[in-house]
Design a protein around this motif. Structure first.
Motif, mmCIF file in Angstrom:
data_model
loop_
_atom_site.group_PDB
_atom_site.id
_atom_site.type_symbol
_atom_site.label_atom_id
_atom_site.label_comp_id
_atom_site.label_asym_id
_atom_site.label_seq_id
_atom_site.Cartn_x
_atom_site.Cartn_y
_atom_site.Cartn_z
ATOM 1 N N LEU A 270 32.776 66.852 33.276
ATOM 2 C CA LEU A 270 31.604 66.954 32.709
ATOM 3 C C LEU A 270 31.320 68.958 32.890
ATOM 4 O O LEU A 270 30.619 69.176 31.460
ATOM 5 C CB LEU A 270 30.643 66.225 33.951
ATOM 6 N N LEU A 271 32.316 69.240 33.399
ATOM 7 C CA LEU A 271 31.745 70.672 33.964
ATOM 8 C C LEU A 271 32.238 71.341 32.463
ATOM 9 O O LEU A 271 31.924 72.284 31.888
ATOM 10 C CB LEU A 271 32.964 71.522 34.870
ATOM 11 N N ALA A 272 33.909 70.864 32.703
ATOM 12 C CA ALA A 272 34.716 71.497 31.033
ATOM 13 C C ALA A 272 33.928 71.531 29.794
ATOM 14 O O ALA A 272 33.481 71.988 28.908
ATOM 15 C CB ALA A 272 36.272 71.048 30.527
ATOM 16 N N TYR A 273 33.175 70.064 29.792
ATOM 17 C CA TYR A 273 32.068 70.427 29.048
ATOM 18 C C TYR A 273 31.379 71.135 28.623
ATOM 19 O O TYR A 273 30.732 71.615 27.417
ATOM 20 C CB TYR A 273 31.400 68.881 28.604
ATOM 21 N N ALA A 274 30.499 71.170 29.728
ATOM 22 C CA ALA A 274 29.123 72.087 30.632
ATOM 23 C C ALA A 274 29.555 74.130 29.777
ATOM 24 O O ALA A 274 29.221 74.299 29.045
ATOM 25 C CB ALA A 274 28.840 72.485 31.304
ATOM 26 N N ILE A 275 31.305 74.006 30.231
ATOM 27 C CA ILE A 275 31.385 75.469 30.390
ATOM 28 C C ILE A 275 31.782 76.257 28.666
ATOM 29 O O ILE A 275 30.764 76.803 28.576
ATOM 30 C CB ILE A 275 33.177 75.760 31.245
ATOM 31 N N ALA B 230 36.447 81.712 37.900
ATOM 32 C CA ALA B 230 37.817 81.453 38.319
ATOM 33 C C ALA B 230 38.112 79.950 37.468
ATOM 34 O O ALA B 230 37.368 78.648 37.498
ATOM 35 C CB ALA B 230 37.488 80.845 40.007
ATOM 36 N N PRO B 231 39.605 79.801 37.929
ATOM 37 C CA PRO B 231 40.383 79.018 36.811
ATOM 38 C C PRO B 231 40.096 77.702 37.700
ATOM 39 O O PRO B 231 40.096 76.803 36.926
ATOM 40 C CB PRO B 231 41.689 79.195 36.928
ATOM 41 N N LYS B 232 40.169 78.362 39.323
ATOM 42 C CA LYS B 232 39.628 76.277 39.654
ATOM 43 C C LYS B 232 37.951 76.474 39.997
ATOM 44 O O LYS B 232 37.532 77.256 40.901
ATOM 45 C CB LYS B 232 40.684 76.188 40.784
ATOM 46 N N LYS B 233 37.174 75.368 39.865
ATOM 47 C CA LYS B 233 36.224 75.384 39.859
ATOM 48 C C LYS B 233 35.530 74.029 40.019
ATOM 49 O O LYS B 233 36.268 72.844 39.295
ATOM 50 C CB LYS B 233 35.335 75.886 38.321
ATOM 51 N N ASN C 106 24.486 62.290 36.771
ATOM 52 C CA ASN C 106 24.603 63.521 35.011
ATOM 53 C C ASN C 106 25.561 62.703 34.098
ATOM 54 O O ASN C 106 26.232 62.273 34.262
ATOM 55 C CB ASN C 106 25.137 65.354 36.189
ATOM 56 N N THR C 107 24.445 63.312 32.903
ATOM 57 C CA THR C 107 26.065 63.208 31.586
ATOM 58 C C THR C 107 26.165 63.952 30.933
ATOM 59 O O THR C 107 25.162 65.105 31.011
ATOM 60 C CB THR C 107 25.151 61.810 31.079
ATOM 61 N N LYS C 108 26.432 64.228 29.683
ATOM 62 C CA LYS C 108 26.765 65.101 28.383
ATOM 63 C C LYS C 108 25.503 65.111 28.031
ATOM 64 O O LYS C 108 25.224 66.991 27.766
ATOM 65 C CB LYS C 108 28.006 64.466 27.819
ATOM 66 N N GLU C 109 24.337 63.981 27.918
ATOM 67 C CA GLU C 109 23.135 65.174 27.407
ATOM 68 C C GLU C 109 22.859 65.203 28.225
ATOM 69 O O GLU C 109 21.449 66.369 27.209
ATOM 70 C CB GLU C 109 22.195 63.197 27.125
#
Ligand code: C6P
Length: 405
Positions: free
Chosen positions: A307-312, A327-330, A385-388
């Motif tokens: 989800l975070l990668a999608y949001a970034i 930061a590389p680790k989040k 939470n979702t991608k939507e």
């Protein structure tokens, strides 16, 4: 993205906000509650409620057992070696104040040093500063990089012969940075220095094993892990808690009270739980931990990482939006600014679309200042939470830009 498909477990989502489905992106401030937690607390008040540790009657004995069972649930959740290492507090803030006021007052003296980072939440800054007014010790503040990272080398450099404790967050609430806490702990321990971890933003996102981490203290709040407000945890190694004096006085923390003889105190954890504790909240917290355990923290961590990668990718690629904290680790937190628009205005416009985010300094003013900012907008994720939701956030931000164009 398969998703955890748990939104239906959370009654709060059965509503619209300003005519839109609720998109809740503020779990870092406080998470929503699943039906099982609400039911556990309601059931308790309907069937088993009384004060604990005081009555000889059925209800009091029943609820005392539920409360102590909740302590064991926390113990197993964080894999503490002993149940008496779990102190119930009102939240992470009280957990910090307890350690500072009890451990700090006994073990710190003039010239000593306490190491914190610039990323800390105010709860891991201000209690130390208050104690500095009584004991002139030094707070050594580890700097942060412009991407919000904390470098292990900088932590190591801040630790000196005068360091008495290292007190750092596991995950930054403002930026989501994951700190190298395992390495920090092993380096500090080589020098015989204890470490306190702020687990407030980690506990609901990753499996925490305090024995494996070898943390000396670990603090978190129940409300950020789908439990009630008013309950928190201070884990302390037995040997640490044993040498700490009470920090508050009152009922239930004493052995005997006398005007003629010395008043004497219970062993930990009771020594630190003066007065009637948050009983229903502790039991609600246990229900929340059972819920999270049933979902599986490994699954939660993997899902939230996606989800975070999608949001970034999605939010970070919007024109005029700048991510803060790369930061590389989040973990599970996306902070950003919309160029030329105050974060509060962004938050207000998003609210009109049913999207809840936090806007401000996130109780981490020194971190914001180091990044040259007064405030950011923060979207923080939970299991529901979702991608939507991220897509809705992106559409909301386009609207913000339109309004301010
Ligand atoms: N952060 C946020 O929106 P309490 O308020 O006692 O439950 O938790 C304090 C606290 C301590 N450490 C960290 C890392 C935190 O994130 C918080 C709470 C909320 O980020 C409210 S300010």
């Amino acid at each position: 993205m398969a998703g955890l498909k748990v939104k239906q477990d959370f009654p709060v989502f059965n509503q619209t906000i300003h005519g839109h489905p609720l998109v809740y992106l503020d779990s870092g401030a406080s998470a929503q509650k699943p039906r099982c937690v609400i039911d556990a607390v309601t059931h308790l008040y309907e069937t088993d409620y009384a004060n604990i540790h005081r009555g000889v009657y059925e209800l009091s004995m029943r609820i005392s057992e539920c409360y102590e069972q909740a302590r064991r649930t926390v113990q197993h959740f964080i894999n503490a070696a002993h149940e008496d290492e779990i102190v119930f507090t009102s939240g992470a803030t009280e957990s910090f104040n307890l350690v500072v006021a009890s451990w700090g007052r006994i073990f710190l003296k003039e010239g000593d040093e306490v190491v914190v980072t610039r990323l800390e939440h105010h709860a891991n800054i201000v209690p130390w500063q208050l104690l500095q007014k009584q004991i002139p010790f030094t707070l050594r503040v580890v700097p942060i990089q412009s991407n919000g990272e904390v470098l292990l080398a900088d932590v190591k450099a801040a630790i000196t012969d005068k360091t008495k404790i290292v007190s750092v967050t596991q995950v930054s609430n403002a930026l989501g940075t994951i700190l190298p806490v395992e390495e920090i702990i092993s380096f500090a321990h080589e020098k015989g220095i204890p470490v306190m971890l702020d687990g407030s933003q980690a506990i609901s996102h990753t499996a925490v094993d305090v024995q494996k981490l070898d943390a000396d203290f670990y603090a978190f709040s129940g409300h950020k892990i789908y439990g009630p407000t008013g309950i928190g945890v201070l884990y302390g190694k037995r040997a640490m808690l044993a040498k700490m004096p009470p920090y508050q006085g009152g009922g239930d923390m004493i052995e005997t009270v006398s005007f003629e003889e010395q008043t004497t105190f219970q062993e930990p954890p009771m020594r630190f739980e003066a007065g009637t504790p948050p009983i229903a909240q502790a039991i609600g917290l246990a229900a929340a931990l059972d819920y999270v355990s049933a979902l599986g923290l490994d699954k939660i961590e993997a899902y939230e990482a996606e989800l975070l990668a999608y949001a970034i990718d999605k939010i970070g690629s919007l024109n005029g939006v700048r991510l803060v904290g790369t930061a590389p680790k989040k973990a599970a937190i996306l902070s950003f600014v919309v160029e030329g628009v105050h974060p509060h205005d962004v938050g207000t416009i998003l609210d009109s679309e049913g999207i809840a985010v936090r806007a401000g300094h996130h109780c981490a003013q020194p971190a914001m200042e180091a990044l040259g900012l007064m405030a950011t907008v923060r979207a923080s994720f939970g299991v529901y939470n979702t991608k939507e939701d991220i897509d809705a956030l992106a559409r909301g931000l386009e609207k913000v830009k339109e309004i301010f164009a």
